[in-house]
Write an enzyme that holds these catalytic residues in place. Structure first.
Site, PDB file in Angstrom:
ATOM      1  CD  GLU A 124      -6.840   0.863   0.166  1.00 39.09           C
ATOM      2  OE1 GLU A 124      -6.554   0.270   1.312  1.00 39.09           O
ATOM      3  OE2 GLU A 124      -6.394   1.561  -0.561  1.00 39.09           O
ATOM      4  N   GLY A 264      -4.071  10.670   1.426  1.00 39.72           N
ATOM      5  CA  GLY A 264      -2.613  11.551   0.749  1.00 39.72           C
ATOM      6  C   GLY A 264      -2.787  11.097  -0.678  1.00 39.72           C
ATOM      7  CB  ALA A 265      -0.706   9.121  -2.628  1.00 40.82           C
ATOM      8  CD  GLU A 267      -2.794   0.994  -2.102  1.00 43.09           C
ATOM      9  OE1 GLU A 267      -2.761   0.195  -1.544  1.00 43.09           O
ATOM     10  OE2 GLU A 267      -2.824   2.152  -2.430  1.00 43.09           O
ATOM     11  CG  HIS A 300       3.703   4.191   1.347  1.00 37.86           C
ATOM     12  ND1 HIS A 300       3.035   3.278   2.028  1.00 37.86           N
ATOM     13  CD2 HIS A 300       2.106   3.794   1.301  1.00 37.86           C
ATOM     14  CE1 HIS A 300       2.831   3.013   2.301  1.00 37.86           C
ATOM     15  NE2 HIS A 300       1.192   3.411   1.770  1.00 37.86           N
ATOM     16  CD  GLU A 301       0.493   5.703  -1.786  1.00 39.74           C
ATOM     17  OE1 GLU A 301      -0.740   4.900  -2.308  1.00 39.74           O
ATOM     18  OE2 GLU A 301       0.038   5.733  -0.847  1.00 39.74           O
ATOM     19  CG  HIS A 304       0.631   0.490  -1.779  1.00 37.52           C
ATOM     20  ND1 HIS A 304       0.297  -0.908  -0.832  1.00 37.52           N
ATOM     21  CD2 HIS A 304       0.443   1.471  -1.066  1.00 37.52           C
ATOM     22  CE1 HIS A 304       0.322  -0.188   0.461  1.00 37.52           C
ATOM     23  NE2 HIS A 304       0.271   1.131  -0.024  1.00 37.52           N
TER      24      HIS A 304
END
Length: 874
Positions: A124, A264-265, A267, A300-301, A304
């Site tokens: 991404e 940060g990360a 998904e 959060h991830e 997603h």
């Protein structure tokens, strides 16, 4: 000098893809400098047209192309720097390609690259085109089957999206694994990891009775440090089932920690890839802030999976559709885990520090932008944090039940599709039976609205008339602004702090909390049944992302600070009072009586036995210098710093005995706990120490050094080190040496060591920072280390970054240009501190502008950096 000007991509130019790709088979033969990637794409023409096939590809060494098994000759395809074109293809066919790529040489950390001897990916937004030829856009969804082959000794684990369907050994010490993801996804969600990794295993029983295997992969020997992340994951899975009815869909969920990572990360479906700083924690090496971030980002991830993976965005202009919504979901989760009031205060502090600043400068853009050069530059606080605030307002406006119905309809209608913000909002319009056309303007209009409230009380009629107005300053490309439907939650108190009831227009019953929707530029609302002259508590819970002012007298802020039942507004009253006192001193008109009155009020708040320690810790913190800079123009950073320090010193002296009692009484003696209650006690103890460090006449150096050396966890160690940083001198240097000697083999801890030095208020700090760029432990190519030093100085140390000599600006521009040579995405993010140059004292602003001009005129500048610097200058 730069001569070419990149052309923007515009939302208005969106066209559906000319070809769709239904199935993807990838075959990786992994080698560090010469990985071969074979791809078989099942493609069909989308609609009636005769356009050639065009696929994206960057830095690919083409080996072959074949259509339906026939190898194409060189004249049958045209390879350009960023795409390949194949004319005369059938309406439906299989395209087979083979390319060679160099993961080890990929220091941009996009596509397939190596980190610490392992292969990993970041696709991404547009990284997949660096792996193989593809329609690299989010509205092309395909089912992926991935075969990975590599040396078994060097890369014992071979991971990709979905479920493992086959694995085995091969000749010459190699092995393979085949993964299948049954759910269609855009290529930006593709992931691959190969290398030697430790595994932490667990499982989760879904509400439907399925057993899902959970795996977290980390550096060798680090598996115990992933335990909190695993616990957070399981709590997030349960919460999403209970709150939104969302059950996980695959048999396996994996997370991998990577040291070299731009974000940060990520998904990726079934295989999340995390920056290791957001996954690894134990009491010795991670602070409470780290634990809190791990909990939130893991959630959060995972969230997603439904808001981003199962339903994705049609194009990158719709990025807020997945990010703003998912931030709202992770914030709601964190509030349930850690306390709603404290969590809300932290969210608003972040929003104001990052997004309000962004909205008030040349980098302002709508939550759904209309154009971009590089979409990488729009992973911003506006997209994420303001996007989440819009979802929160929507829920406030239509109510909890209608909001849940709207979410259920969204999941039902758009599962398996790429969609738009309009389609999302339409679900809530249908679920609530309300027209939301005007509300959509929040997505299209940049800038932070300014709300003003004026109140008149009629004692005879027992009525309060509220006059509300709103305005938004012009932003780039949007000189004219329209009113936005804004939810304003209000309450009333009397002068003794007791809640007062009232009736809203059209209401049958009185209440102590009410919602006013401000829809026009000016609006008057009359509240009935108000028994006594009230103190107005407005924008409770920060019900809208606006700046609020009122004509209320100063005494009202002290009533709110002492007694408001809405804890956000209680904290806000303290911030408002402190801001006024600091700005008055910075302007040369200090109010010493007012400062003493404020110190006494903070002391009473500290003595409130009903308040949680975490809330008290927040009450002790004055507005940051960055917050203060947004409240005045032109900005004089040195004056703000001196005035803020003067108020800190007054508080430290006035509250000294209470602070010392807190610091001594809150020392931990039992086993470490990462829960919110224990973290709150540590936060208050460290806040007390930090404030004591502002008292030049106390024993703060000895106290801070003792705190540091006796620390039983990293939270307290960093609390002591931060207090010593504020004091400076030999004690700080001694503590730094001790800290480095103990933790030099722990990269994530050494990031903290770099960061605390970059934030030092010492006048010679830039010399220290420059020296640290030559330190053996400094790695500019590692985004964590770069941000720890450079961003901590430029964004976290305003008084020294804005040195009148302009040396701070030159340093930052040097770093931007150096990093742009290998990692344009990270370099572009470094530009932001220069962006607000118009708001500073003219001499400073001109020096900042000169460095931006120097950047944009540099030959060979990336699109990423050019866009950020040129927008800042526009």
């Amino acid at each position: 000098m730069r001569t070419e000007t990149p052309q923007p991509i515009r939302l208005s130019d969106y066209r559906p893809p000319a070809f769709l790709i239904d199935e993807v088979s990838l075959d990786f033969a992994l080698e560090p400098t010469a990985t071969r990637v074979k791809a078989a794409l099942v493609i069909r023409r989308n609609g009636e047209h005769t356009e050639p096939l065009q696929l994206d590809g960057v830095r690919l060494k083409p080996i072959s192309f074949a259509v339906d098994g026939r190898v194409l000759a060189e004249g049958e395809y045209a390879v350009e720097p960023e795409q390949v074109t194949i004319a005369g293809v059938p309406d439906a066919f299989v395209l087979e390609t083979e390319v060679e790529i160099d993961p080890e040489g990929n220091r941009a950390l996009e596509g397939l690259y190596t980190s610490a001897g392992r292969f990993c990916t970041q696709c991404e937004a547009e990284g997949f085109r660096k792996i193989t030829w593809f329609a690299d856009r989010p509205d092309v969804l395909a089912r992926f089957t991935v075969r990975i082959e590599a040396d078994k000794a060097a890369y014992p684990r071979l991971l990709s999206n979905g479920n493992l369907i086959e694995a085995g050994d091969l000749p010459e010490g190699r092995h393979f694994a085949v993964w299948n993801d049954p759910f269609p996804k855009p290529c930006y969600l593709f992931a691959l990891v190969a290398g030697e990794l430790d595994e932490l295993a667990d499982s989760f029983l879904t509400m439907g009775g399925r057993r899902v295997e959970l795996r977290i992969y980390v550096d060798t020997g680090m598996a115990p440090r992933a335990a909190y992340a695993m616990d957070s994951l399981k709590r997030a899975m349960k919460w999403d089932e209970e709150t939104f009815g969302r059950e996980y869909d695959l048999d396996l969920f994996m997370i991998v920690a990577v040291r070299d990572f731009n974000f940060g990360a990520m998904e990726n479906k079934g295989l999340n890839i995390f920056n290791s700083s957001l996954l690894l924690a134990d009491p010795e090496t991670a602070t409470d802030f780290d634990y809190e971030r791990i909990e939130g980002v893991v959630a959060h991830e995972y969230f997603h999976n439904w808001t981003g993976d199962r339903i994705t965005c049609r194009d990158w202009f719709q990025l807020c559709l997945k990010e703003g919504l998912t931030v709202f979901r992770d914030q709601s989760f964190s509030a349930d885990m850690r306390g709603h009031a404290v969590q809300r205060i932290k969210e608003v502090k972040t929003l104001r520090a990052r997004q309000f600043q962004e909205d008030g400068g040349p980098l302002a853009h709508p939550v759904r932008p209309s154009s971009y050069l590089k979409i990488d530059n729009f992973y911003t606080a506006t997209i994420y944090e303001k996007g989440a605030e819009i979802i929160r307002m929507l829920k406030t406006l239509i109510g909890d039940a209608a909001f849940r119905r709207g979410m259920d309809l969204y999941f039902e209608r758009w599962d398996g599709h790429a969609t738009t913000v309009e389609a999302f909002i339409q679900c809530f319009a249908e679920a609530s039976g309300r027209k939301l056309d005007d509300f959509f303007a929040w997505y299209e209009q940049a800038g932070t609205p300014h709300l003003h409230l004026a109140a008149d009380y009629d004692a005879d009629a027992q009525a309060l008339e509220l006059r509300l107005s709103q305005s938004t300053a012009p932003t780039p490309g949007q000189p004219d602004k329209r009113p936005l439907p804004t939810p304003v939650v209000i309450g009333l108190l009397d002068d003794d702090g007791r809640p007062l009831s009232f009736r809203l227009p059209g209401a049958d019953q009185s209440s102590e909390n009410g919602l006013i929707v401000l829809e026009q530029a000016e609006q008057t609302v009359r509240l009935e049944g108000v028994a006594r002259a009230p103190v107005l508590s407005a924008l409770r819970g920060f019900s809208a992302p606006v700046r609020l002012t009122s004509d209320a007298p100063l005494k009202d802020s002290y009533v709110l600070l002492a007694a408001d039942t809405d804890l956000f507004n209680r904290w806000e009253a303290g911030q408002t009072l402190a801001c006024g006192l600091i700005l008055a001193r910075a302007a040369g008109t200090p109010d010493e009586v007012g400062e003493e009155r404020f110190a006494a009020a903070v002391g009473r708040a500290l003595a409130d036995q009903s308040a949680e320690p975490a809330f008290k810790a927040l009450m002790l913190a004055l507005p940051s210098e960055s917050d203060l800079a947004q409240a005045v123009s032109p900005v004089d950073p040195a004056a703000l710093h001196e005035a803020r320090e003067a108020l800190r010193a007054r508080l430290a002296i006035h509250l000294g005995d209470a602070l010392r009692r807190l610091h001594g009484g809150l020392q931990e003696t039992g086993e470490f706990s990462a829960d919110a209650e224990a973290a709150g006690r540590r936060a208050l103890r460290n806040a007390a120490l930090e404030l004591l460090a502002a008292d030049p006449h106390s024993d703060n150096v000895e106290r801070a050094l003792g705190h540091f050396r006796s620390a039983a966890n990293m939270t307290d160690a960093m609390g002591g080190l931060a207090a010593l940083m504020l004091v400076g001198g030999e004690a700080f240097d001694a503590a730094l040496a001790e800290f480095y000697d103990r933790w030099k083999h722990e990269p994530l801890v050494i990031d903290k060591w770099f960061a605390v030095q970059a934030r030092s208020p010492a006048e010679d700090v830039l010399g220290r920072v420059l020296g640290l760029t030559a330190h053996p432990a400094f790695e500019a190519k590692n985004p964590n280390r770069l941000r720890a030093l450079v961003s901590s100085f430029a964004s976290g140390n305003p008084a020294r970054f804005h040195d009148p000599s302009g040396a701070g600006y030159r340093f930052l521009a040097d770093q931007v240009l150096a990093v742009d040579g290998f990692n344009p995405s990270t370099a572009a993010r470094l530009v932001e501190p220069l962006g607000a140059w118009r708001r500073y004292e003219p001499a400073l602003g001109e020096l900042m502008r000169a460095q931006l001009q120097r950047i944009v005129e540099t030959e060979g500048l990336s699109k990423n950096v050019f866009e950020m610097a040129s927008r800042a200058l526009a």
